[in-house]
Design a protein around this motif. Structure first.
Motif, PDB file in Angstrom:
ATOM      1  N   ASP A  79       0.933  -1.168   0.029  1.00 39.11           N
ATOM      2  CA  ASP A  79      -0.161   0.050   0.129  1.00 39.11           C
ATOM      3  C   ASP A  79       0.875   1.285   0.018  1.00 39.11           C
ATOM      4  N   LYS A  80       2.107   1.512   0.637  1.00 39.07           N
ATOM      5  CA  LYS A  80       2.910   2.379   0.878  1.00 39.07           C
ATOM      6  C   LYS A  80       3.426   2.572  -0.464  1.00 39.07           C
ATOM      7  N   LEU A  81       3.834   1.452  -1.169  1.00 41.94           N
ATOM      8  CA  LEU A  81       4.622   1.752  -2.511  1.00 41.94           C
ATOM      9  C   LEU A  81       3.528   2.217  -3.431  1.00 41.94           C
ATOM     10  N   GLN A  82       2.156   1.754  -3.550  1.00 46.45           N
ATOM     11  CA  GLN A  82       1.135   2.262  -4.565  1.00 46.45           C
ATOM     12  C   GLN A  82       1.016   3.522  -4.127  1.00 46.45           C
ATOM     13  N   ASN A  83       1.098   4.025  -3.026  1.00 42.28           N
ATOM     14  CA  ASN A  83       0.969   5.472  -2.471  1.00 42.28           C
ATOM     15  C   ASN A  83       1.796   6.583  -3.178  1.00 42.28           C
ATOM     16  N   ILE A  84       3.021   5.963  -3.669  1.00 46.83           N
ATOM     17  CA  ILE A  84       4.055   7.111  -4.046  1.00 46.83           C
ATOM     18  C   ILE A  84       3.640   7.615  -5.418  1.00 46.83           C
ATOM     19  N   PRO A  85       3.446   8.893  -5.510  1.00 47.16           N
ATOM     20  CA  PRO A  85       2.612   9.422  -6.841  1.00 47.16           C
ATOM     21  C   PRO A  85       3.199   8.919  -8.060  1.00 47.16           C
ATOM     22  N   GLU A  86       4.557   8.844  -8.151  1.00 46.56           N
ATOM     23  CA  GLU A  86       5.354   8.200  -9.369  1.00 46.56           C
ATOM     24  C   GLU A  86       5.140   6.814 -10.134  1.00 46.56           C
ATOM     25  N   VAL A  87       4.763   6.180  -9.052  1.00 44.67           N
ATOM     26  CA  VAL A  87       4.683   4.564  -9.040  1.00 44.67           C
ATOM     27  C   VAL A  87       3.516   4.171 -10.273  1.00 44.67           C
ATOM     28  N   ASP A  88       3.591   3.290 -10.751  1.00 45.24           N
ATOM     29  CA  ASP A  88       2.505   2.964 -12.161  1.00 45.24           C
ATOM     30  C   ASP A  88       2.011   1.395 -11.370  1.00 45.24           C
ATOM     31  N   THR A  89       3.101   0.600 -11.390  1.00 46.78           N
ATOM     32  CA  THR A  89       2.642  -0.775 -11.181  1.00 46.78           C
ATOM     33  C   THR A  89       3.609  -1.156  -9.870  1.00 46.78           C
ATOM     34  N   VAL A  90       2.954  -2.092  -8.926  1.00 39.28           N
ATOM     35  CA  VAL A  90       3.546  -2.920  -7.861  1.00 39.28           C
ATOM     36  C   VAL A  90       3.478  -4.208  -8.227  1.00 39.28           C
ATOM     37  N   THR A  91       4.544  -5.186  -8.553  1.00 40.11           N
ATOM     38  CA  THR A  91       4.124  -6.614  -8.601  1.00 40.11           C
ATOM     39  C   THR A  91       4.669  -7.294  -7.581  1.00 40.11           C
ATOM     40  N   PHE A  92       4.310  -8.440  -7.006  1.00 38.33           N
ATOM     41  CA  PHE A  92       4.809  -9.328  -6.136  1.00 38.33           C
ATOM     42  C   PHE A  92       5.455 -10.497  -6.667  1.00 38.33           C
ATOM     43  N   GLN A  93       6.647 -10.804  -6.162  1.00 39.35           N
ATOM     44  CA  GLN A  93       7.435 -11.991  -6.712  1.00 39.35           C
ATOM     45  C   GLN A  93       7.896 -12.647  -5.522  1.00 39.35           C
ATOM     46  N   SER A  94       7.211 -13.920  -5.257  1.00 41.09           N
ATOM     47  CA  SER A  94       7.773 -14.627  -4.093  1.00 41.09           C
ATOM     48  C   SER A  94       9.012 -15.069  -4.138  1.00 41.09           C
ATOM     49  N   LYS A  95       9.593 -15.596  -3.233  1.00 43.53           N
ATOM     50  CA  LYS A  95      11.086 -16.072  -3.128  1.00 43.53           C
ATOM     51  C   LYS A  95      10.948 -17.402  -3.874  1.00 43.53           C
ATOM     52  N   GLU A  96       9.743 -18.207  -3.944  1.00 42.24           N
ATOM     53  CA  GLU A  96       9.843 -19.442  -4.778  1.00 42.24           C
ATOM     54  C   GLU A  96       9.841 -19.152  -6.157  1.00 42.24           C
ATOM     55  N   VAL A 128       8.764  -2.986  -8.666  1.00 46.05           N
ATOM     56  CA  VAL A 128       8.107  -1.320  -8.785  1.00 46.05           C
ATOM     57  C   VAL A 128       8.413  -0.841 -10.323  1.00 46.05           C
ATOM     58  N   LYS A 129       7.492  -0.356 -10.960  1.00 43.96           N
ATOM     59  CA  LYS A 129       7.597   0.264 -12.069  1.00 43.96           C
ATOM     60  C   LYS A 129       7.077   1.774 -12.095  1.00 43.96           C
ATOM     61  N   THR A 130       7.850   2.678 -12.556  1.00 43.45           N
ATOM     62  CA  THR A 130       7.250   4.134 -12.365  1.00 43.45           C
ATOM     63  C   THR A 130       6.712   4.637 -13.761  1.00 43.45           C
ATOM     64  N   GLU A 131       5.778   5.523 -13.732  1.00 42.07           N
ATOM     65  CA  GLU A 131       5.071   6.046 -14.897  1.00 42.07           C
ATOM     66  C   GLU A 131       6.033   6.744 -15.924  1.00 42.07           C
ATOM     67  N   LYS A 132       7.265   7.299 -15.256  1.00 44.86           N
ATOM     68  CA  LYS A 132       8.005   7.645 -16.146  1.00 44.86           C
ATOM     69  C   LYS A 132       9.376   7.175 -15.753  1.00 44.86           C
ATOM     70  N   PRO A 133      10.119   6.576 -16.634  1.00 41.87           N
ATOM     71  CA  PRO A 133      11.433   6.136 -16.420  1.00 41.87           C
ATOM     72  C   PRO A 133      12.307   6.887 -15.638  1.00 41.87           C
ATOM     73  N   GLU A 134      12.427   8.159 -15.899  1.00 45.75           N
ATOM     74  CA  GLU A 134      13.232   9.176 -15.290  1.00 45.75           C
ATOM     75  C   GLU A 134      13.055   9.158 -13.821  1.00 45.75           C
ATOM     76  N   ASP A 135      11.878   9.095 -13.612  1.00 49.40           N
ATOM     77  CA  ASP A 135      11.589   9.064 -11.836  1.00 49.40           C
ATOM     78  C   ASP A 135      12.003   8.058 -11.104  1.00 49.40           C
ATOM     79  N   THR A 136      12.558   6.816 -11.582  1.00 54.79           N
ATOM     80  CA  THR A 136      13.035   5.522 -11.228  1.00 54.79           C
ATOM     81  C   THR A 136      14.194   6.054 -10.092  1.00 54.79           C
TER      82      THR A 136
END
Length: 297
Positions: A79-96, A128-136
């Motif tokens: 939720d905290k990651l998705q609330n960052i204005p510049e963030v576009d998508t947040v995808t979970f990857q398990s350790k498996e 995490v991927k940003t809407e604009k790459p320069e915001d990475t």
């Protein structure tokens, strides 16, 4: 303008080119060299932008969570990651999933990691991927300060170098193209000026018998347009056949390359139209400049 009058201006424009064939040839050569380099730089810059866009699409921030973090804490972090204005998508990857990808990426050598499946030492990760790459970079720096984040990876040097190279390439390309266009327009203006000087007496007689200003101007404008179009012929051929050959070679030699060049069609037609338009504009501008300065009508 009547068709007959337009035909007359066209014939006069062609005659002007043949009267001063050496200067016309120099002007056509200048336009040819200019547009050839413009075509090459345009193909290079457009493909560089295209490749840069593909690379930028793969720029991501990998957020490694603490090994002891449970699902409620993971959801809170998401939720905290998705609330960052510049963030576009947040995808979970398990350790498996991470371990499976590691094994697959190593091929046969990855089999040695099969034993780790029972006691997986990897972290769960948010991609995490940003809407604009320069915001990475900015986003990655912010995430580093979050609780329950063990580390953040985002290929800092690669990302920064990519943006720097793109900016430098664009600026250099624009500067070179502008200088070449100015040189071509200068040579065309000189060619038209010589024609005007050579026909000064004839122009004076035409003026005396009632010829309008534009009636006198049009043949010189047609001359400039023809020089520009003739100068664009060779560059168009080089771009069409050269780029098609390059595309086929790159595709055949590097079929698994993770980035792709722009497709041959409609790219070569778009560049061809651009070169024709630039040739006409160069010719018109060079002619108009010369007429305004040297033809007092």
């Amino acid at each position: 303008m009547k068709l007959k009058t337009f035909g007359r201006h066209g014939k006069e424009g062609v005659k002007n080119i043949t009267r001063n064939r050496w200067m016309s040839l120099a002007s056509i050569s200048a336009v040819t060299v200019t547009l050839l380099l413009v075509g090459v730089f345009a193909a290079l810059l457009l493909n560089l932008n295209h490749i840069g866009s593909q690379i930028e699409e793969n720029v991501e921030v990998r957020v490694f969570m603490d090994l002891t973090l449970e699902e409620p804490g993971q959801n809170e972090l998401k939720d905290k990651l998705q609330n960052i204005p510049e963030v576009d998508t947040v995808t979970f990857q398990s350790k498996e999933e991470g371990l499976e990808k590691l094994i697959d990426s190593l091929g046969e050598e990855g089999e040695v990691f099969e034993s780790l499946k029972d006691e997986n030492p990897l972290n769960d990760v948010y991609i995490v991927k940003t809407e604009k790459p320069e915001d990475t970079i900015q986003v990655a720096q912010s995430i580093k300060n979050f609780e329950n984040v063990e580390k953040v990876e985002y290929a800092k040097e690669t990302v920064q170098r990519l943006f720097n190279v793109m900016d430098i390439a664009r600026n250099i390309g624009i500067a070179i193209i502008a200088g070449l266009l100015f040189t071509a327009m200068f040579l065309i203006a000189n060619t038209i000026r010589i024609t005007i000087v050579a026909r000064k007496k004839e122009i004076g007689i035409m003026k005396m018998v009632g010829a309008t200003n534009w009636f006198i101007r049009w043949p010189f404008l047609v001359e400039g347009i023809l020089i520009g179009m003739l100068g664009a012929a060779i560059p168009i051929a080089v771009v069409v056949f050269g780029y098609r050959y390059l595309f086929q070679e790159v595709t055949a030699r590097y079929p698994t390359l993770f980035v792709e060049l722009l497709p041959v069609y409609p790219f070569v037609w778009e560049v061809s139209i651009l070169l024709i338009l630039m040739g006409v504009i160069i010719g018109l501008w060079g002619s108009f400049t010369s007429i305004r300065k040297y033809l007092k009508v």
